[in-house]
Motif scaffolding. Structure first.
Motif, PDB file in Angstrom:
ATOM      1  N   GLU A  48       0.799  -1.219   0.000  1.00 19.58           N
ATOM      2  CA  GLU A  48       0.000   0.000   0.000  1.00 19.58           C
ATOM      3  C   GLU A  48       0.839   1.279   0.000  1.00 19.58           C
ATOM      4  O   GLU A  48       0.302   2.371  -0.098  1.00 19.58           O
ATOM      5  CB  GLU A  48      -0.937  -0.004   1.211  1.00 19.58           C
ATOM      6  N   LEU A  49       2.155   1.144   0.114  1.00 19.40           N
ATOM      7  CA  LEU A  49       3.014   2.320   0.161  1.00 19.40           C
ATOM      8  C   LEU A  49       3.261   2.884  -1.236  1.00 19.40           C
ATOM      9  O   LEU A  49       3.272   2.150  -2.218  1.00 19.40           O
ATOM     10  CB  LEU A  49       4.362   1.968   0.805  1.00 19.40           C
ATOM     11  N   SER A  50       3.501   4.185  -1.297  1.00 15.66           N
ATOM     12  CA  SER A  50       3.818   4.823  -2.578  1.00 15.66           C
ATOM     13  C   SER A  50       5.292   4.579  -2.907  1.00 15.66           C
ATOM     14  O   SER A  50       6.072   4.121  -2.072  1.00 15.66           O
ATOM     15  CB  SER A  50       3.545   6.318  -2.500  1.00 15.66           C
ATOM     16  N   ASP A  51       5.669   4.897  -4.137  1.00 12.41           N
ATOM     17  CA  ASP A  51       7.059   4.732  -4.552  1.00 12.41           C
ATOM     18  C   ASP A  51       8.005   5.583  -3.710  1.00 12.41           C
ATOM     19  O   ASP A  51       9.120   5.176  -3.406  1.00 12.41           O
ATOM     20  CB  ASP A  51       7.224   5.082  -6.029  1.00 12.41           C
ATOM     21  N   TYR A  52       7.564   6.780  -3.327  1.00 11.89           N
ATOM     22  CA  TYR A  52       8.389   7.644  -2.495  1.00 11.89           C
ATOM     23  C   TYR A  52       8.667   6.989  -1.140  1.00 11.89           C
ATOM     24  O   TYR A  52       9.782   7.008  -0.637  1.00 11.89           O
ATOM     25  CB  TYR A  52       7.716   9.001  -2.277  1.00 11.89           C
ATOM     26  N   GLN A  53       7.638   6.414  -0.538  1.00  9.24           N
ATOM     27  CA  GLN A  53       7.800   5.775   0.760  1.00  9.24           C
ATOM     28  C   GLN A  53       8.666   4.515   0.643  1.00  9.24           C
ATOM     29  O   GLN A  53       9.491   4.254   1.523  1.00  9.24           O
ATOM     30  CB  GLN A  53       6.435   5.422   1.340  1.00  9.24           C
ATOM     31  N   GLU A  61      11.407   0.400  -5.972  1.00  8.79           N
ATOM     32  CA  GLU A  61      10.128   0.948  -6.425  1.00  8.79           C
ATOM     33  C   GLU A  61       9.408  -0.067  -7.294  1.00  8.79           C
ATOM     34  O   GLU A  61       9.998  -1.008  -7.808  1.00  8.79           O
ATOM     35  CB  GLU A  61      10.365   2.227  -7.224  1.00  8.79           C
ATOM     36  N   ARG A  62       8.109   0.148  -7.477  1.00  9.64           N
ATOM     37  CA  ARG A  62       7.334  -0.732  -8.351  1.00  9.64           C
ATOM     38  C   ARG A  62       7.749  -0.515  -9.801  1.00  9.64           C
ATOM     39  O   ARG A  62       8.135   0.587 -10.188  1.00  9.64           O
ATOM     40  CB  ARG A  62       5.852  -0.430  -8.206  1.00  9.64           C
ATOM     41  N   SER A  65       3.962   1.981 -12.491  1.00  2.85           N
ATOM     42  CA  SER A  65       3.113   2.755 -11.595  1.00  2.85           C
ATOM     43  C   SER A  65       1.701   2.919 -12.153  1.00  2.85           C
ATOM     44  O   SER A  65       0.795   3.295 -11.430  1.00  2.85           O
ATOM     45  CB  SER A  65       3.730   4.129 -11.332  1.00  2.85           C
ATOM     46  N   SER A  68      -1.124   0.265 -10.505  1.00  2.00           N
ATOM     47  CA  SER A  68      -1.788   0.472  -9.227  1.00  2.00           C
ATOM     48  C   SER A  68      -1.844   1.964  -8.909  1.00  2.00           C
ATOM     49  O   SER A  68      -0.818   2.609  -8.772  1.00  2.00           O
ATOM     50  CB  SER A  68      -1.043  -0.262  -8.116  1.00  2.00           C
ATOM     51  N   TYR A  70      -2.449   5.474  -6.712  1.00  2.00           N
ATOM     52  CA  TYR A  70      -2.013   5.819  -5.359  1.00  2.00           C
ATOM     53  C   TYR A  70      -3.116   5.591  -4.333  1.00  2.00           C
ATOM     54  O   TYR A  70      -2.854   5.245  -3.213  1.00  2.00           O
ATOM     55  CB  TYR A  70      -1.553   7.272  -5.306  1.00  2.00           C
ATOM     56  N   PHE A  71      -4.352   5.787  -4.724  1.00  2.00           N
ATOM     57  CA  PHE A  71      -5.447   5.547  -3.799  1.00  2.00           C
ATOM     58  C   PHE A  71      -6.477   4.665  -4.473  1.00  2.00           C
ATOM     59  O   PHE A  71      -6.880   4.906  -5.598  1.00  2.00           O
ATOM     60  CB  PHE A  71      -6.121   6.862  -3.381  1.00  2.00           C
TER      61      PHE A  71
END
Length: 80
Positions: A48-53, A61-62, A65, A68, A70-71
């Motif tokens: 559930e985390l974003s690429d930044y996190q 990173e995934r 993008s 999936s 972001y929300f």
């Protein structure tokens, strides 16, 4: 199989056998299931985390993008 793969398989078998001898079948099985459950929970949380996190905590990173967003509302999420 290579010799290194056989060594790993033998050491894993020996380790599981040692755990079985020391703690019994039910405790060993329960511990294995607990480890599997914890790893699955961790993967769900990381998914559930974003690429930044992901980058901040040192994970890759995934790849895509666009697959999936972001929300995504909870009723539309797919848990693997």
């Amino acid at each position: 199989m290579t010799s290194s793969q056989l060594l790993v398989a033998d050491s894993l078998t020996a380790t599981v056998d040692e755990l079985y001898q020391k703690f019994g079948a039910w405790r060993t099985a329960r511990a294995l299931l607990f480890v599997i459950w914890r790893q699955r929970q961790t993967r769900k949380q990381v998914a559930e985390l974003s690429d930044y996190q992901l980058r901040d905590i040192g994970l890759p990173e995934r790849q895509s993008s666009s697959r999936s967003p972001y929300f995504m509302p909870p009723h539309l999420r797919r848990f693997d």
